[in-house]
Design an enzyme around this catalytic site. Structure first.
Site, PDB file in Angstrom:
ATOM      1  N   SER A  30       0.809  -1.218   0.000  1.00 21.85           N
ATOM      2  CA  SER A  30       0.000   0.000   0.000  1.00 21.85           C
ATOM      3  C   SER A  30       0.845   1.272   0.000  1.00 21.85           C
ATOM      4  O   SER A  30       0.532   2.230  -0.722  1.00 21.85           O
ATOM      5  CB  SER A  30      -0.944   0.002   1.210  1.00 21.85           C
ATOM      6  OG  SER A  30      -0.205  -0.089   2.430  1.00 21.85           O
ATOM      7  N   GLY A  96       3.976  -9.152   3.588  1.00 14.69           N
ATOM      8  CA  GLY A  96       2.538  -9.216   3.809  1.00 14.69           C
ATOM      9  C   GLY A  96       1.755  -9.270   2.506  1.00 14.69           C
ATOM     10  O   GLY A  96       0.682  -9.858   2.439  1.00 14.69           O
ATOM     11  N   GLU A 103      11.188  -8.821  -3.776  1.00 13.05           N
ATOM     12  CA  GLU A 103      11.621  -7.631  -3.041  1.00 13.05           C
ATOM     13  C   GLU A 103      13.048  -7.813  -2.538  1.00 13.05           C
ATOM     14  O   GLU A 103      13.874  -6.901  -2.626  1.00 13.05           O
ATOM     15  CB  GLU A 103      10.679  -7.384  -1.856  1.00 13.05           C
ATOM     16  CG  GLU A 103       9.296  -6.898  -2.260  1.00 13.05           C
ATOM     17  CD  GLU A 103       8.335  -6.833  -1.108  1.00 13.05           C
ATOM     18  OE1 GLU A 103       7.297  -6.161  -1.238  1.00 13.05           O
ATOM     19  OE2 GLU A 103       8.591  -7.461  -0.055  1.00 13.05           O
TER      20      GLU A 103
END
Length: 220
Positions: A30, A96, A103
């Site tokens: 997010s 998450g 990543e």
């Protein structure tokens, strides 16, 4: 300020770390999505980006930002991403959103890792947030048993498959006092692709969104 406003603030602050004319590594989640939206405002000042997930790639391309395959770039000056938890030593739990392996790969290539989070993500001891572990499907039962042996309670993330075609076990009940040692130990379990501890390669800078503005934490 609301949590969304804090995330927006750190996302915009991260623009100061983007190297003009170069490629930027972009994370997933997010806060990373808010960073992408901000990055779009200066897209003419960078040569492009490397994405850590298919979701990130689509969002970058939707803004008209050129996305490079990591194999086609020699280096990345900076990687910018959020975290699910971070401590003052810049060790993190990430994954998450399920993109932990990609990543970790992009972060390994980058010269500098800038973590962007709101104040709620800063903790004294990692482990309240379940630790994601990406596993090869045929090894999920074996890895579950091995993770249980080290004191965790692994739960298969239901209905989820990573961009790499693998499964994710979310390990609850860990109090991670030595993140580097645990990251290494879990990665040595046969069938584990990677885990969400980013301790062997921690962040270099943390931009922390607080009610008093964005604070900058470093390892120095």
């Amino acid at each position: 300020m609301t949590q969304d406003e804090l995330k927006q603030a750190v996302a915009r602050a991260a623009l100061d770390y983007v190297v003009e004319g170069q490629i930027v590594g972009v994370g997933t989640g997010s806060t990373a999505r808010l960073f992408i939206d901000a990055l779009a405002e200066i897209k003419d000042r960078i040569s492009g980006a490397v994405a850590s997930s298919e979701d990130t790639k689509k969002r970058l391309e939707g803004h008209g930002i050129r996305v490079f395959d990591l194999n086609d770039v020699a280096g990345i000056p900076v990687y910018i991403d959020g975290a699910d938890e971070i401590n003052v030593e810049m060790h993190m739990i990430k994954g998450g959103g399920g993109a932990l392996t990609r990543e970790k790969i992009v972060a390994a290539v980058a010269t500098r890792f800038v973590c962007i989070v709101d104040r709620s993500k800063l903790v004294e001891v990692l482990g309240t947030f379940p630790l994601p572990v990406e596993v090869i499907p045929m090894a999920s039962a074996y890895v579950t048993r091995e993770l249980t042996r080290i004191g965790g309670t692994p739960v298969l993330r239901d209905g989820f498959v990573t961009d790499n075609g693998n499964l994710v076990l979310d390990v609850k009940g860990l109090q991670i006092l030595d993140p580097v040692a645990l990251e290494t130990r879990i990665n040595q379990i046969v069938g584990v692709v990677s885990n969400g501890l980013f301790a062997c390669r921690p962040a270099d800078v943390c931009l922390l969104g607080t009610g008093n503005g964005v604070q900058t934490l470093t390892l120095d």
